[in-house]
Write a protein that holds these residues in place. Structure first.
Motif, PDB file in Angstrom:
ATOM      1  N   PRO A  45       0.811  -1.224   0.000  1.00 35.65           N
ATOM      2  CA  PRO A  45       0.000   0.000   0.000  1.00 35.65           C
ATOM      3  C   PRO A  45       0.837   1.265   0.000  1.00 35.65           C
ATOM      4  O   PRO A  45       0.410   2.288  -0.525  1.00 35.65           O
ATOM      5  N   GLU A  46       2.036   1.217   0.587  1.00 40.39           N
ATOM      6  CA  GLU A  46       2.955   2.344   0.548  1.00 40.39           C
ATOM      7  C   GLU A  46       4.377   1.815   0.694  1.00 40.39           C
ATOM      8  O   GLU A  46       4.597   0.721   1.217  1.00 40.39           O
ATOM      9  N   VAL A  47       5.330   2.621   0.223  1.00 42.99           N
ATOM     10  CA  VAL A  47       6.720   2.179   0.162  1.00 42.99           C
ATOM     11  C   VAL A  47       7.614   3.257   0.757  1.00 42.99           C
ATOM     12  O   VAL A  47       7.463   4.443   0.446  1.00 42.99           O
ATOM     13  N   GLY A  48       8.549   2.842   1.621  1.00 43.17           N
ATOM     14  CA  GLY A  48       9.528   3.777   2.155  1.00 43.17           C
ATOM     15  C   GLY A  48      10.478   4.245   1.074  1.00 43.17           C
ATOM     16  O   GLY A  48      10.787   3.509   0.129  1.00 43.17           O
ATOM     17  N   LEU A  49      10.965   5.475   1.216  1.00 41.43           N
ATOM     18  CA  LEU A  49      11.702   6.100   0.128  1.00 41.43           C
ATOM     19  C   LEU A  49      13.175   6.336   0.422  1.00 41.43           C
ATOM     20  O   LEU A  49      13.895   6.864  -0.411  1.00 41.43           O
ATOM     21  N   PHE A  50      13.643   5.943   1.611  1.00 42.72           N
ATOM     22  CA  PHE A  50      15.042   6.221   1.932  1.00 42.72           C
ATOM     23  C   PHE A  50      15.976   5.533   0.946  1.00 42.72           C
ATOM     24  O   PHE A  50      16.861   6.156   0.373  1.00 42.72           O
ATOM     25  N   ALA A  51      15.785   4.239   0.743  1.00 44.45           N
ATOM     26  CA  ALA A  51      16.577   3.499  -0.247  1.00 44.45           C
ATOM     27  C   ALA A  51      15.847   3.581  -1.579  1.00 44.45           C
ATOM     28  O   ALA A  51      15.194   2.636  -2.022  1.00 44.45           O
ATOM     29  N   ASP A  52      15.946   4.745  -2.232  1.00 49.15           N
ATOM     30  CA  ASP A  52      15.112   5.012  -3.410  1.00 49.15           C
ATOM     31  C   ASP A  52      15.390   4.053  -4.560  1.00 49.15           C
ATOM     32  O   ASP A  52      14.518   3.802  -5.385  1.00 49.15           O
ATOM     33  N   GLY A  53      16.589   3.492  -4.626  1.00 50.33           N
ATOM     34  CA  GLY A  53      16.905   2.560  -5.707  1.00 50.33           C
ATOM     35  C   GLY A  53      16.152   1.246  -5.650  1.00 50.33           C
ATOM     36  O   GLY A  53      16.089   0.519  -6.634  1.00 50.33           O
ATOM     37  N   VAL A  54      15.557   0.930  -4.495  1.00 53.08           N
ATOM     38  CA  VAL A  54      14.772  -0.304  -4.354  1.00 53.08           C
ATOM     39  C   VAL A  54      13.359  -0.004  -3.840  1.00 53.08           C
ATOM     40  O   VAL A  54      12.693  -0.886  -3.315  1.00 53.08           O
ATOM     41  N   ALA A  55      12.909   1.220  -4.012  1.00 54.02           N
ATOM     42  CA  ALA A  55      11.579   1.614  -3.534  1.00 54.02           C
ATOM     43  C   ALA A  55      10.522   1.182  -4.542  1.00 54.02           C
ATOM     44  O   ALA A  55      10.010   1.976  -5.331  1.00 54.02           O
ATOM     45  N   VAL A  56      10.200  -0.107  -4.531  1.00 54.97           N
ATOM     46  CA  VAL A  56       9.273  -0.706  -5.498  1.00 54.97           C
ATOM     47  C   VAL A  56       8.113  -1.334  -4.731  1.00 54.97           C
ATOM     48  O   VAL A  56       8.326  -2.067  -3.757  1.00 54.97           O
ATOM     49  N   ALA A  57       6.891  -1.052  -5.174  1.00 52.76           N
ATOM     50  CA  ALA A  57       5.704  -1.527  -4.461  1.00 52.76           C
ATOM     51  C   ALA A  57       5.356  -2.979  -4.770  1.00 52.76           C
ATOM     52  O   ALA A  57       4.700  -3.654  -3.974  1.00 52.76           O
ATOM     53  N   GLN A  58       5.796  -3.483  -5.924  1.00 49.94           N
ATOM     54  CA  GLN A  58       5.455  -4.864  -6.308  1.00 49.94           C
ATOM     55  C   GLN A  58       6.605  -5.489  -7.088  1.00 49.94           C
ATOM     56  O   GLN A  58       7.105  -4.897  -8.056  1.00 49.94           O
ATOM     57  N   VAL A  59       7.050  -6.662  -6.666  1.00 53.74           N
ATOM     58  CA  VAL A  59       8.115  -7.363  -7.365  1.00 53.74           C
ATOM     59  C   VAL A  59       7.634  -7.724  -8.767  1.00 53.74           C
ATOM     60  O   VAL A  59       6.439  -7.907  -9.019  1.00 53.74           O
ATOM     61  N   GLY A  60       8.560  -7.804  -9.716  1.00 54.71           N
ATOM     62  CA  GLY A  60       8.189  -8.091 -11.091  1.00 54.71           C
ATOM     63  C   GLY A  60       7.582  -9.474 -11.271  1.00 54.71           C
ATOM     64  O   GLY A  60       7.826 -10.392 -10.478  1.00 54.71           O
ATOM     65  N   GLU A  61       6.825  -9.631 -12.319  1.00 57.61           N
ATOM     66  CA  GLU A  61       6.172 -10.916 -12.586  1.00 57.61           C
ATOM     67  C   GLU A  61       7.195 -11.996 -12.938  1.00 57.61           C
ATOM     68  O   GLU A  61       7.191 -13.087 -12.371  1.00 57.61           O
ATOM     69  N   GLU A  62       8.088 -11.691 -13.869  1.00 57.61           N
ATOM     70  CA  GLU A  62       9.103 -12.668 -14.263  1.00 57.61           C
ATOM     71  C   GLU A  62      10.141 -12.848 -13.156  1.00 57.61           C
ATOM     72  O   GLU A  62      10.589 -13.967 -12.898  1.00 57.61           O
ATOM     73  N   THR A  63      10.509 -11.768 -12.507  1.00 57.59           N
ATOM     74  CA  THR A  63      11.502 -11.901 -11.434  1.00 57.59           C
ATOM     75  C   THR A  63      10.954 -12.741 -10.284  1.00 57.59           C
ATOM     76  O   THR A  63      11.684 -13.545  -9.693  1.00 57.59           O
ATOM     77  N   PHE A  64       9.685 -12.601  -9.976  1.00 52.77           N
ATOM     78  CA  PHE A  64       9.099 -13.410  -8.907  1.00 52.77           C
ATOM     79  C   PHE A  64       9.063 -14.886  -9.296  1.00 52.77           C
ATOM     80  O   PHE A  64       9.317 -15.767  -8.466  1.00 52.77           O
ATOM     81  N   ARG A  65       8.763 -15.170 -10.565  1.00 50.53           N
ATOM     82  CA  ARG A  65       8.759 -16.566 -11.028  1.00 50.53           C
ATOM     83  C   ARG A  65      10.117 -17.208 -10.794  1.00 50.53           C
ATOM     84  O   ARG A  65      10.205 -18.373 -10.371  1.00 50.53           O
ATOM     85  N   VAL A  66      11.178 -16.456 -11.041  1.00 52.44           N
ATOM     86  CA  VAL A  66      12.534 -16.979 -10.849  1.00 52.44           C
ATOM     87  C   VAL A  66      12.888 -17.048  -9.365  1.00 52.44           C
ATOM     88  O   VAL A  66      13.398 -18.065  -8.877  1.00 52.44           O
ATOM     89  N   LEU A  67      12.607 -15.981  -8.647  1.00 49.04           N
ATOM     90  CA  LEU A  67      13.054 -15.889  -7.254  1.00 49.04           C
ATOM     91  C   LEU A  67      12.361 -16.882  -6.329  1.00 49.04           C
ATOM     92  O   LEU A  67      12.972 -17.380  -5.380  1.00 49.04           O
ATOM     93  N   ARG A  68      11.107 -17.177  -6.579  1.00 47.98           N
ATOM     94  CA  ARG A  68      10.410 -18.097  -5.680  1.00 47.98           C
ATOM     95  C   ARG A  68      11.016 -19.498  -5.740  1.00 47.98           C
ATOM     96  O   ARG A  68      10.832 -20.297  -4.821  1.00 47.98           O
ATOM     97  N   GLU A  69      11.754 -19.787  -6.802  1.00 46.86           N
ATOM     98  CA  GLU A  69      12.398 -21.091  -6.942  1.00 46.86           C
ATOM     99  C   GLU A  69      13.888 -21.073  -6.629  1.00 46.86           C
ATOM    100  O   GLU A  69      14.528 -22.132  -6.606  1.00 46.86           O
ATOM    101  N   SER A  70      14.454 -19.888  -6.380  1.00 42.16           N
ATOM    102  CA  SER A  70      15.914 -19.839  -6.303  1.00 42.16           C
ATOM    103  C   SER A  70      16.483 -19.116  -5.082  1.00 42.16           C
ATOM    104  O   SER A  70      17.703 -19.131  -4.899  1.00 42.16           O
ATOM    105  N   VAL A  71      15.646 -18.486  -4.248  1.00 42.20           N
ATOM    106  CA  VAL A  71      16.191 -17.862  -3.040  1.00 42.20           C
ATOM    107  C   VAL A  71      15.839 -18.701  -1.813  1.00 42.20           C
ATOM    108  O   VAL A  71      14.811 -19.372  -1.770  1.00 42.20           O
ATOM    109  N   ASP A  72      16.713 -18.627  -0.825  1.00 42.74           N
ATOM    110  CA  ASP A  72      16.503 -19.377   0.415  1.00 42.74           C
ATOM    111  C   ASP A  72      15.746 -18.569   1.461  1.00 42.74           C
ATOM    112  O   ASP A  72      15.343 -19.126   2.481  1.00 42.74           O
TER     113      ASP A  72
END
Length: 504
Positions: free
Chosen positions: A223-250
């Motif tokens: 619903p809202e995103v902190g802005l201090f680390a502006d380079g990663v201030a994203v409200a929703q992870v990408g569709e393709e990136t999430f497909r990859v990350l859900r299978e590859s991060v611990d």
């Protein structure tokens, strides 16, 4: 398992623009944690960020007819500079849509690389919407900052280099996450080539979109995103990136603003370079992991992902660093308003270093002290508080109180006797011409302003603390008005820092 990315990463031919960055041991930090800590120096790229890899790889994969049409992107910083440089190298016309709140230093950097800059909206989402409109109007090709297989593959070359540069045991790698492009590319490669190595995404606590998606099993929009680390201030992870990350991060580690500031200091002390907040995010997560796991004699790596920071933000970062390192306690203490009590309190502190001391007469009976004290750990802070309480002091720990650290420490001593019906709100709003005037026009025409404190830290958003006289029956009207402003805000009327030092 996203094995399809391995060939894409190996085939990426980006090195006529990007550079193979060094993997350096952080000697001071390694000694402190009794582990080998390695830092991949993506801040040494020509645009001071890893983003050149993905942007240029995408350009290389475009058919000639698409390059001839020209490319466009929406970005407030690093992706914009990477795409502008890559397009200039290949003779491709580039247009970058940036929010009006983007610091001038970043706008100028993109223009200097030959790209056309279109300023639109206050947020990335508004800029992205305008970019999509220009795709239709001008027939341009949109280059997404993270949710594109070619961009992801380009970022994955960071992991390819890292594993080649460090062939020995590697316990875990910590990767900053915004939209997920860097994390997806690196995690896919590491999981395939070195499956025994753990991979963790790292996010700010107030912008943890991957964590929310993994917990829900699907992408969620914050619903809202902190802005201090502006380079990663994203409200929703990408569709393709999430497909990859859900299978590859611990897993995902979240860190606070103060912990990010402390990591910026660590990078400076080991490398004499200054990372941007998003650039130090991975190291903040690595440190938190080691503090919680108590691992010894291992090998851990992270990425310094960027160094595009406005110089005037350093004041704020320096201010917060000691708390992030758990080396400063910020407390409020009530003492008797009597001769000798102030001196006795100083004696009771012993030889501990004082980082800040604010004192103000509160009444004939007691005084309130706002004090910063040097500590060596979180446990040391708890013991300090216990010792003071054992001596009879009423102590309030403000170390994690955001309003106290942002505003109250600069306002101590502002009590007004006889003030009634005061409410206190804290705001963040876009820092652009006219924003403060618009903000005041909405409030001052209806209610009397009793307190106003504004701070800007060189970021796209200013921070304001406001006191208003509002009768109880009108407070629902005030809340409705504030919601119409569409600025982030917090009701701080019951905040103990306010009540101790400013409340009537």
């Amino acid at each position: 398992m996203p094995k399809s990315y391995i060939k894409r990463i190996l085939d990426a031919r980006i090195y006529d623009v990007a550079t193979e960055t060094p993997l350096e041991q952080m000697r001071q930090l390694s000694h402190r944690f009794n582990n080998r800590i390695l830092l991949k120096r993506e801040d040494l790229q020509p645009v001071f960020s890893f983003k050149i890899r993905g942007a240029y790889n995408k350009l290389l994969q475009l058919p000639a007819e698409d390059r001839a049409r020209g490319v466009i992107a929406a970005s407030a910083g690093n992706h914009a500079q990477g795409l502008a440089l890559g397009a200039a190298r290949l003779g491709v016309r580039a247009t970058i849509v940036m929010p009006k709140t983007t610091p001038q230093i970043k706008v100028s950097a993109v223009r200097m690389r030959g790209a056309e800059v279109v300023l639109h909206g206050d947020t990335f989402e508004e800029a992205a919407a305008r970019a999509r409109e220009l795709v239709e109007e001008r027939g341009l090709v949109f280059v997404h900052p993270y949710d594109d297989p070619d961009v992801i593959a380009g970022q994955g070359t960071v992991a390819m280099e890292l594993l080649r540069q460090h062939s020995g045991n590697l316990d875990a790698v910590f990767i900053p996450v915004g939209g997920g492009g860097l994390a997806a590319g690196m995690a896919a490669y590491i999981r395939y080539v070195r499956p025994e190595t753990k991979v963790y995404g790292v996010e700010p606590e107030d912008a943890a979109c991957l964590k929310a998606a993994l917990e829900a099993g699907e992408r969620k929009r914050l619903p809202e995103v902190g802005l201090f680390a502006d380079g990663v201030a994203v409200a929703q992870v990408g569709e393709e990136t999430f497909r990859v990350l859900r299978e590859s991060v611990d897993g995902v580690i979240t860190v606070s603003t103060d912990e990010i500031c402390a990591a910026i200091k660590d990078i400076f002390e080991d490398t004499r370079s200054i990372a941007e907040p998003a650039g130090a995010l991975g190291l903040a997560g690595l440190k938190k992991y080691l503090e919680q796991s108590e691992t010894r004699n291992g090998a851990f790596a992270t990425v310094c992902s960027g160094a595009n920071i406005n110089f005037d933000r350093l004041r704020y970062i320096s201010e917060r660093t000691e708390i992030g390192e758990k080396r400063e306690a910020v407390i409020a203490v009530r003492i008797a308003e009597s001769p000798g009590s102030y001196l006795q309190f100083c004696r009771d502190l012993g030889d501990r270093s004082i980082t800040e001391f604010n004192y103000r007469f509160a009444s004939e009976e007691e005084a309130h002290i706002f004090v910063g004290l040097q500590v060596v750990s979180e446990e040391d802070r708890r013991q300090l508080l216990s010792r003071l309480e054992a001596k009879g002091y009423q102590v309030t720990d403000l170390t994690d109180n955001e309003m106290a650290k942002l505003h109250i420490r600069h306002l101590v001593g502002g009590r007004v006797s006889g003030l009634c019906n005061e409410v206190i709100y804290r705001f963040e709003f876009p820092e652009r011409p006219g924003a403060l005037r618009k903000f005041l026009e909405h409030l001052a025409e209806r209610w009397n302003i009793t307190l106003f404190h504004y701070r800007n830290h060189g970021a796209a958003y200013g921070r304001v603390l406001v006191g208003l006289q509002v009768e109880p029956h009108a407070r629902s009207e005030l809340l409705a008005l504030l919601q119409q402003l569409q600025f982030r805000f917090w009701d701080e009327t019951q905040n103990p820092a306010y009540r101790l030092f400013l409340g009537s």
